[in-house]
Design an enzyme around this catalytic site. Structure first.
Site, PDB file in Angstrom:
ATOM      1  N   SER A   1       0.828  -1.215   0.000  1.00 47.11           N
ATOM      2  CA  SER A   1       0.000   0.000   0.000  1.00 47.11           C
ATOM      3  C   SER A   1       0.858   1.259   0.000  1.00 47.11           C
ATOM      4  O   SER A   1       0.332   2.365  -0.074  1.00 47.11           O
ATOM      5  CB  SER A   1      -0.941   0.012   1.210  1.00 47.11           C
ATOM      6  OG  SER A   1      -0.221  -0.109   2.417  1.00 47.11           O
TER       7      SER A   1
ATOM      8  N   ASN B   1      -2.545  -2.011  13.300  1.00 45.14           N
ATOM      9  CA  ASN B   1      -3.999  -1.834  13.212  1.00 45.14           C
ATOM     10  C   ASN B   1      -4.473  -0.553  13.910  1.00 45.14           C
ATOM     11  O   ASN B   1      -5.292   0.189  13.368  1.00 45.14           O
ATOM     12  CB  ASN B   1      -4.726  -3.055  13.778  1.00 45.14           C
ATOM     13  CG  ASN B   1      -4.402  -4.320  12.984  1.00 45.14           C
ATOM     14  OD1 ASN B   1      -3.843  -4.233  11.886  1.00 45.14           O
ATOM     15  ND2 ASN B   1      -4.736  -5.474  13.528  1.00 45.14           N
TER      16      ASN B   1
ATOM     17  N   THR C   1     -39.712  25.805 -12.766  1.00 48.40           N
ATOM     18  CA  THR C   1     -40.017  24.457 -12.259  1.00 48.40           C
ATOM     19  C   THR C   1     -40.147  23.595 -13.508  1.00 48.40           C
ATOM     20  O   THR C   1     -40.601  24.093 -14.549  1.00 48.40           O
ATOM     21  CB  THR C   1     -41.321  24.412 -11.437  1.00 48.40           C
ATOM     22  OG1 THR C   1     -42.406  24.790 -12.283  1.00 48.40           O
ATOM     23  CG2 THR C   1     -41.287  25.353 -10.228  1.00 48.40           C
TER      24      THR C   1
ATOM     25  N   SER D   1     -12.259  25.242 -28.762  1.00 48.17           N
ATOM     26  CA  SER D   1     -12.335  24.024 -29.549  1.00 48.17           C
ATOM     27  C   SER D   1     -11.222  24.067 -30.578  1.00 48.17           C
ATOM     28  O   SER D   1     -10.892  25.129 -31.115  1.00 48.17           O
ATOM     29  CB  SER D   1     -13.689  23.952 -30.255  1.00 48.17           C
ATOM     30  OG  SER D   1     -13.591  23.110 -31.392  1.00 48.17           O
TER      31      SER D   1
ATOM     32  N   LYS E   1     -16.031  28.657 -30.525  1.00 45.40           N
ATOM     33  CA  LYS E   1     -16.447  28.002 -29.290  1.00 45.40           C
ATOM     34  C   LYS E   1     -15.713  28.484 -28.061  1.00 45.40           C
ATOM     35  O   LYS E   1     -14.518  28.742 -28.081  1.00 45.40           O
ATOM     36  CB  LYS E   1     -16.198  26.491 -29.404  1.00 45.40           C
ATOM     37  CG  LYS E   1     -17.109  25.821 -30.406  1.00 45.40           C
ATOM     38  CD  LYS E   1     -18.423  25.446 -29.797  1.00 45.40           C
ATOM     39  CE  LYS E   1     -18.317  24.048 -29.229  1.00 45.40           C
ATOM     40  NZ  LYS E   1     -19.589  23.616 -28.690  1.00 45.40           N
TER      41      LYS E   1
ATOM     42  N   ASN F   1     -15.971  26.759 -24.369  1.00 50.07           N
ATOM     43  CA  ASN F   1     -16.682  25.670 -23.697  1.00 50.07           C
ATOM     44  C   ASN F   1     -16.542  25.755 -22.173  1.00 50.07           C
ATOM     45  O   ASN F   1     -15.469  26.085 -21.662  1.00 50.07           O
ATOM     46  CB  ASN F   1     -16.141  24.320 -24.177  1.00 50.07           C
ATOM     47  CG  ASN F   1     -16.471  24.078 -25.643  1.00 50.07           C
ATOM     48  OD1 ASN F   1     -17.529  24.494 -26.113  1.00 50.07           O
ATOM     49  ND2 ASN F   1     -15.568  23.431 -26.355  1.00 50.07           N
TER      50      ASN F   1
ATOM     51  N   GLU G   1     -18.254  21.505 -16.517  1.00 50.21           N
ATOM     52  CA  GLU G   1     -18.560  20.118 -16.899  1.00 50.21           C
ATOM     53  C   GLU G   1     -17.747  19.126 -16.072  1.00 50.21           C
ATOM     54  O   GLU G   1     -18.233  18.054 -15.699  1.00 50.21           O
ATOM     55  CB  GLU G   1     -18.279  19.918 -18.388  1.00 50.21           C
ATOM     56  CG  GLU G   1     -19.262  20.664 -19.265  1.00 50.21           C
ATOM     57  CD  GLU G   1     -18.827  20.664 -20.725  1.00 50.21           C
ATOM     58  OE1 GLU G   1     -19.480  19.985 -21.510  1.00 50.21           O
ATOM     59  OE2 GLU G   1     -17.833  21.334 -21.065  1.00 50.21           O
TER      60      GLU G   1
ATOM     61  N   TYR H   1      -9.820  -6.188  12.480  1.00 50.98           N
ATOM     62  CA  TYR H   1      -9.191  -5.738  11.241  1.00 50.98           C
ATOM     63  C   TYR H   1      -9.148  -6.849  10.199  1.00 50.98           C
ATOM     64  O   TYR H   1      -8.859  -7.997  10.500  1.00 50.98           O
ATOM     65  CB  TYR H   1      -7.753  -5.260  11.540  1.00 50.98           C
ATOM     66  CG  TYR H   1      -6.999  -4.803  10.304  1.00 50.98           C
ATOM     67  CD1 TYR H   1      -7.127  -3.505   9.837  1.00 50.98           C
ATOM     68  CD2 TYR H   1      -6.186  -5.692   9.588  1.00 50.98           C
ATOM     69  CE1 TYR H   1      -6.455  -3.087   8.689  1.00 50.98           C
ATOM     70  CE2 TYR H   1      -5.512  -5.287   8.444  1.00 50.98           C
ATOM     71  CZ  TYR H   1      -5.655  -3.983   7.998  1.00 50.98           C
ATOM     72  OH  TYR H   1      -4.989  -3.573   6.865  1.00 50.98           O
TER      73      TYR H   1
ATOM     74  N   GLN I   1      -7.355  -1.989   4.008  1.00 50.95           N
ATOM     75  CA  GLN I   1      -6.269  -1.212   3.404  1.00 50.95           C
ATOM     76  C   GLN I   1      -6.800  -0.442   2.179  1.00 50.95           C
ATOM     77  O   GLN I   1      -6.244   0.589   1.806  1.00 50.95           O
ATOM     78  CB  GLN I   1      -5.137  -2.161   3.003  1.00 50.95           C
ATOM     79  CG  GLN I   1      -3.966  -1.501   2.329  1.00 50.95           C
ATOM     80  CD  GLN I   1      -2.744  -2.401   2.342  1.00 50.95           C
ATOM     81  OE1 GLN I   1      -2.074  -2.542   3.367  1.00 50.95           O
ATOM     82  NE2 GLN I   1      -2.463  -3.055   1.227  1.00 50.95           N
TER      83      GLN I   1
ATOM     84  N   LYS J   1      -8.195   3.690   1.717  1.00 50.88           N
ATOM     85  CA  LYS J   1      -7.532   4.971   1.461  1.00 50.88           C
ATOM     86  C   LYS J   1      -7.717   5.538   0.055  1.00 50.88           C
ATOM     87  O   LYS J   1      -8.015   6.741  -0.081  1.00 50.88           O
ATOM     88  CB  LYS J   1      -6.053   4.871   1.829  1.00 50.88           C
ATOM     89  CG  LYS J   1      -5.861   4.896   3.339  1.00 50.88           C
ATOM     90  CD  LYS J   1      -4.525   4.344   3.757  1.00 50.88           C
ATOM     91  CE  LYS J   1      -4.655   3.433   4.947  1.00 50.88           C
ATOM     92  NZ  LYS J   1      -5.167   2.077   4.620  1.00 50.88           N
TER      93      LYS J   1
HETATM   94  N1  ARG Z   1      -1.279  -1.073   5.470  1.00 50.51           N
HETATM   95  C1  ARG Z   1      -2.258  -1.570   6.379  1.00 50.51           C
HETATM   96  C2  ARG Z   1      -3.589  -0.843   6.161  1.00 50.51           C
HETATM   97  O1  ARG Z   1      -3.586   0.192   5.602  1.00 50.51           O
HETATM   98  C3  ARG Z   1      -1.832  -1.371   7.802  1.00 50.51           C
HETATM   99  C4  ARG Z   1      -2.417  -2.330   8.764  1.00 50.51           C
HETATM  100  C5  ARG Z   1      -1.906  -3.705   8.549  1.00 50.51           C
HETATM  101  N2  ARG Z   1      -2.208  -4.587   9.609  1.00 50.51           N
HETATM  102  C6  ARG Z   1      -2.077  -5.865   9.452  1.00 50.51           C
HETATM  103  N3  ARG Z   1      -2.346  -6.600  10.442  1.00 50.51           N
HETATM  104  N4  ARG Z   1      -1.728  -6.389   8.338  1.00 50.51           N
HETATM  105  O2  ARG Z   1      -4.641  -1.321   6.494  1.00 50.51           O
END
Ligand code: ARG
Length: 457
Positions: free
Chosen positions: A20, A107, A152, A274, A280, A282, A287, A314, A319, A322
């Site tokens: 990640s 975690n 309306t 354009s 044009k 735009n 948009e 967890y 992961q 994000k």
């Molecule tokens: N990169 C992981 C996440 O964003 C961190 C937590 C990982 N924990 C684990 N037990 N593998 O979720």
């Protein structure tokens, strides 16, 4: 970091799917701050010797300085920002770095870092929305008297003022900001110290770390703390609600900028040309605001679906929390800034807006209201009489107040000369002075109240 019980290392595919770091490196500032708060607490509580805690804290500062200068290195072997930082810390200060992870797990670490990140993102979005509201309020103040058709079904309905229309969006963004304030308040609890899922046997001080990181209190339940992503979902819902409002406003700007409407000209700086049609200009920024709203709302759906089947506590699925949050935050930053620029820089063609209101039989309700008021006629009957007048005017291609009195009286003998005063668009908007109505005096009241709330001037 976890290889002790493994005979084989991860395959190339495992390393890649697991990594990640390409995106969670965005959390580096939060990760360093949370680690410093944690190790300071460990030192103070005597869980780690004070000098070791000091060495770790200084080492974390050194890592941060490197990140600041050169960026965060992306080595998949270190999986994520937490391991990347810890590995670099060990290179810099040696085995004492291994004491940092006492009474902690990735975690609770990631849950803490991510909350800190989202808290900042909320603050940034709120700031952007305040600037957008100010632009709306300024333009609304300029156009408290400018008349345009209100719609309306996208059919001309009654005249309104442009200021009134702009203040409608001020209200939407006011609710969006209230939603942000509410979510920020709810999310401001610190997961750090929940450890992997069950808490820890070390005598940690969770109040101290919560306070050091600006949280109101520690989270109450360790299982919930490491598996909760409601704060991220709240953020995405706040983004989605705002994106929805921005998209409706963008849609109106696009319509108004089109030639048949011709109500506004958008600033050149937020439009494009354009490559084939020289005439044009735009409304691409508008948009894209409308388009980005689809992606933002998609990010909310994405994370809800990621979370909905996960047992406590967890799971690695989390992961994937994000990317949708990072993407939504960056799209919102751009969209809000672009919209602020368009509102601040738009040129309103007020004569054209007024003419559209005059031509669209927008004052038909005023004729019906006049018949009720002056002639004592029941509204339903007045509605019918007015319909006949509109039909006649339409067949001649003229406005209601251009119909000669004789023709109006042929439709209903109770109509008199002074009806014309009620049929102008100015009279129509001025009459709608009920609280929150479109009358210029009411719009000025709304603008003044908003200026007070926003601390303008
Ligand atoms: N990169 C992981 C996440 O964003 C961190 C937590 C990982 N924990 C684990 N037990 N593998 O979720």
């Amino acid at each position: 970091m976890w290889g002790g019980r493994f005979a084989d290392g991860p395959s190339a595919i495992m390393r890649e799917i697991n990594a990640s770091i390409p995106f969670d490196k965005a959390l580096w500032r939060q990760d360093i701050a949370a680690s410093k708060a944690h190790v300071a607490m460990l030192g103070k509580a005597g869980i780690v010797a004070a000098e070791d805690a000091g060495a770790i804290s200084a080492g974390l500062d050194a890592v941060a300085a490197e990140y600041e200068a050169d960026g965060v290195p992306e080595d998949w072997d270190h999986e994520d920002i937490h391991m990347t930082t810890e590995a670099r810390l060990a290179e810099l200060i040696g085995p004492v770095a291994g004491r940092l992870h006492t009474a902690r797990s990735r975690n609770d670490q990631v849950a803490t870092d991510f909350r800190l990140w989202v808290r900042d993102a909320f603050a940034q979005m709120d700031e952007g929305l305040a600037a957008l509201q100010q632009a709306l309020v300024r333009r609304a103040g300029e156009h408290a008297d400018s008349i345009m058709p209100g719609f309306t079904h996208l059919q001309t309905a009654q005249p309104v003022t442009l200021g009134h229309h702009l203040m409608a969006y001020y209200e939407m963004f006011r609710r969006d900001r209230a939603r942000i304030a509410d979510a920020k308040e709810r999310m401001n609890e610190c997961p750090l110290g929940s450890a992997a899922l069950a808490g820890t046997g070390f005598p940690i001080d969770r109040e101290a770390t919560a306070q050091a990181l600006g949280f109101d209190r520690p989270t109450a339940n360790s299982l919930d703390a490491v598996s909760d992503r409601d704060f991220a979902l709240d953020f995405l819902w706040c983004c989605s609600a705002t994106a929805l409002h921005l998209s409706r406003l963008a849609e109106e700007l696009i319509l108004w900028a089109s030639q048949p409407f011709g109500f506004i000209r958008l600033p050149d700086s937020l439009s494009t040309g354009s490559s084939i049609m020289p005439q044009k200009k735009n409304p691409d920024a508008a948009e894209l605001v409308r388009g980005h709203s689809g992606r933002v709302i998609g990010s909310l759906t994405s994370l809800m679906i990621t979370m909905k089947g996960l047992p406590l506590a967890y799971s690695k699925d989390m992961q994937d929390d994000k990317p949708p949050v990072f993407e939504a935050a960056s799209l919102m930053g751009l969209s809000i800034a672009a919209m602020t620029g368009m509102i601040a820089g738009a040129t309103f063609n007020t004569p054209r807006m007024r003419a559209a209101a005059e031509l669209g039989y927008a004052t038909a309700t005023d004729l019906a209201d006049w018949l009720v008021r002056e002639g004592g006629i029941p509204f339903r009957e007045a509605h019918h009489i007015t319909g006949a007048a509109v039909k006649l005017a339409e067949s001649r291609g003229i406005a209601l107040d251009q119909l000669p009195l004789a023709d109006l009286q042929a439709i209903d003998a109770r109509i008199t000369e002074n009806v014309y005063a009620a049929l102008s668009v100015d009279a129509s908007v001025a009459a709608r002075a009920s609280y929150g109505g479109t009358a210029p005096e009411q719009v000025r009241r709304q603008v003044a109240a908003a200026r007070g709330v926003l601390g303008m001037e």
